[in-house]
Write an enzyme that holds these catalytic residues in place. Structure first.
Site, short mmCIF file in Angstrom:
data_model
loop_
_atom_site.label_atom_id
_atom_site.label_comp_id
_atom_site.label_asym_id
_atom_site.label_seq_id
_atom_site.Cartn_x
_atom_site.Cartn_y
_atom_site.Cartn_z
CD GLU B 60 51.27 36.73 53.33
OE1 GLU B 60 51.00 37.81 53.89
OE2 GLU B 60 50.55 36.24 52.44
CG HIS B 126 53.19 33.88 42.14
ND1 HIS B 126 52.72 35.06 42.68
CD2 HIS B 126 52.09 33.13 41.90
CE1 HIS B 126 51.40 35.01 42.77
NE2 HIS B 126 51.00 33.85 42.29
#
Lengths: 323, 329
Positions: B60, B126
């Site tokens: 990421e 999440h």
């Protein structure tokens, strides 16, 4: 010294860059005790930063940012002004040119002090070149200390899977501030190239022609669209971490032994031995460097300090959305 | 106008910008054939191919880093970060990107969009709402659409913006919210402009994303009680549209700020500080904040329900602004 197919004028340009770096170091180091000097590592800087295109992207090691910027075409006086936080600097006193070169020359600097992310930015610049179908390349330089950053491993993997034109260079000067290579880096950095599916070579970082040769091979591969390469240039940080570093963490005998392997003195001897330049010509290069750098530094010192206009509260965001 | 879901509107906004600007491209994990998490890039790979919809390794920090570097070269990358929980992995890159234009005295521009999904809702997982972190980074914009129309219009504006933009996409809105969305490729919803989504006289409720829906539900209930609530949808959280917030508070004299993030360190606090600084004389009651408690987001549905601030909490906060200061809890 290795004897690659380099022309003599290239050799003189490399020498000139090294001499400029050393001269700049001394003049600026005397002024600013926090200066990150490059003494002993100039062959890596010259070999890596010499001869890139204006459109090539360069994320240099922070140690040597000014000489990298100069090699990419930046103005010495404005670079000094940036190091002195003057109004006339590329950053207008908002940031430091000693670790962050001007992006108008396709330089990627340290916008914070975090090592690693700029290697990702350089990788993205190479991705942009690939998408655009340009054969411009990106050069990303990090130290033996930085080689431990996950960012750099991610960037090497990404560059390899996307076959991006990146040349990764580890400027291994054997110290991360006070941490020696043995306790900072496991194994060989160059060998990590193979782990990421790219060529990884180790070169003598005190031999400017060896560095330049390795760069030419890696750059040719990058421009041809064949993917990234990794070069580990082994050298030694003769300078302290900063100019007034007490350096009580290392043996001064070792420092002296590396000082005797000085890359600039060695290359000067090579140039005269090979009849590429006379002692007088080399002296002229030194004199010119001293004269130009002193003049640029004196001019920058006399330049005005930034004022409220330079603070530019309303310029944090880029103003115009382009349609 | 085309009726579409929030998710379809986001993708439609990206696709339109990709059609009219060859510099726009998408990168992220599983954005290609897979179509992105929760179909966040559905159809883009089929239309634009692997050259402009680029699958990335699980890296990421360097995905956003590569996008920053490409943006410095004039590209307009749109990163799909998957989930806002991963913001911690890319903070350094956002800090750098936010500083580049200013530190380079205008020489560098970083036209970058980072998309991230989050929120308590049907996706169940999440959930973390961490958008407030990014509001603390100078030079970064933070955008949070609440409707399908804004999802498309704000996405288009974010892609055209020359700054790094974090676009947070609430997963409860993703497939559940539909709306009529303009088809004109030149139409955008400008960044930095809040919207008064319900006009009222007695109290201002400031919210964003899913909290706008909850605030609207609360406003309906309150209307039956004779309280006229105005709902301000921030749409862009940073930079904050101070004028719209202040005008509403000056008008109503009461302010309730609602956010799904935990209260401590929340961007909601900046709205409150703004009103305290610049609308104090207009206030008839203490400002109230409705936020999640300072705990990690729990997983079980029942715990989640207790955790997430809903319409009932907003209603209670509004009612309390009509009690005397002494009686307020």
């Amino acid at each position: 010294m290795s004897d690659g197919p380099l022309r003599n004028d290239t050799s003189l340009e490399l020498h000139r860059l090294m001499v400029f770096s050393r001269t700049l170091d001394r003049i600026y180091g005397e002024h600013d005790g926090h200066w990150h000097g490059l003494e002993g590592e100039e062959a890596v800087a010259a070999g890596v930063y010499h001869g890139l295109r204006p459109t090539d992207i360069l994320a240099p090691h922070y140690r040597g940012m000014p000489i990298a910027s100069y090699a990419k075409g930046a103005d010495l006086r404005r670079l000094f002004a940036g190091m002195l936080a003057k109004k006339t600097g590329y950053n207008r006193g908002r940031h430091r040119n000693d670790i962050c070169g001007p992006p108008e020359f396709n330089l990627i600097g340290l916008y914070t002090g975090s090592l690693g992310p700029p290697v990702g930015y350089a990788t993205g610049a190479a991705l942009a070149a690939k998408i655009d179908g340009r054969d411009d390349i990106a050069v990303a330089v990090f130290g033996d200390g930085g080689s431990s950053r996950g960012d750099i491993h991610e960037a090497m993997n990404l560059a390899a899977v996307q076959k991006l034109g990146v040349v990764f260079v580890c400027q291994n000067n054997q110290f991360a501030i006070s941490t020696p290579l043995e306790t900072g880096v496991a194994g060989s950095v160059a060998a990590r190239g193979q782990g990421f599916g790219m060529p990884g070579v180790e070169v003598d970082g005190n031999d400017v022609l060896a560095v330049k040769d390795a760069m030419q091979t890696a750059i040719a591969r990058a421009r041809a669209g064949e993917g990234p390469s990794l070069i580990e240039a082994k050298t030694y940080r003769v300078a302290g971490h900063f100019y007034s570093d007490a350096e009580d963490y290392r043996d001064q005998d070792v420092v002296q032994s590396w000082r005797s392997r000085d890359p600039i003195a060695a290359f000067a001897a090579f140039l005269t031995d090979q009849g590429i330049a006379s002692a007088a010509e080399l002296q002229a290069i030194e004199d010119t460097a001293t004269e130009q750098i002193k003049a640029a530094f004196a001019a920058a010192l006399a330049d005005p300090n930034p004022d409220e206009d330079d603070l530019g509260f309303d310029t944090v965001y880029a103003a115009e959305a382009s349609a | 106008m085309t009726r579409m879901t929030f998710q379809q509107a986001l993708v439609a906004g990206i696709a339109e910008e990709m059609r009219c600007d060859p510099d726009v491209f998408v990168l992220g994990e599983d954005v290609g054939l897979f179509g992105g998490p929760l179909k966040s890039t559905e159809g883009l790979f089929a239309e634009f191919g692997a050259g402009r919809v680029i699958d990335m390794p699980i890296s990421e920090g360097t995905i956003v880093g590569a996008a920053v570097g490409a943006a410095m070269q004039g590209k307009r990358p749109v990163v799909d970060l998957m989930f806002l929980e991963f913001l911690g992995l890319v903070m350094q890159q956002l800090i750098d990107a936010g500083a580049m234009h200013y530190y380079s005295a205008g020489a560098a521009r970083v036209p970058l969009v980072v998309r991230a999904k989050y929120g308590v809702g049907p996706h169940h997982g999440h959930q973390y709402d961490l958008h407030s972190w990014a509001t603390n980074i100078p030079g970064v914009k933070v955008v949070a659409p609440a409707s399908a129309e804004d999802a498309k219009g704000l996405m288009k504006a974010a892609i055209r913006d020359d700054n790094p933009v974090l676009m947070v996409e609430h997963m409860a809105l993703y497939h559940g919210v539909r709306g009529d969305v303009p088809d004109d490729p030149d139409w955008i919803v400008p960044l930095g402009k809040a919207a008064v989504v319900r006009e009222g006289r007695d109290v201002t409720i400031v919210a964003s994303a899913m909290m706008v829906k909850r605030a609207q539900q609360a406003a309906k209930v309150l209307a039956d009680e004779g309280i006229s609530a105005e709902v301000v949808d921030l749409r862009t959280i940073a930079p904050l549209d101070e004028d719209t917030v202040l005008a509403s508070v000056h008008k109503t004299g009461r302010l309730v700020v609602a956010c799904e993030a935990i209260g401590r360190g929340s961007s909601a606090n900046d709205v409150i500080a703004l009103a305290a600084d610049r609308a104090y004389a207009s206030l008839k009651a203490p400002i109230r904040r409705v936020a999640a408690p300072d705990v990690p987001v729990p997983f079980h549905r029942d715990l989640e329900k207790i955790y997430v601030p809903g319409a009932a909490e907003i209603e209670a906060a509004v009612r309390s602004t009509f009690q005397s200061a002494e009686a307020a809890p």
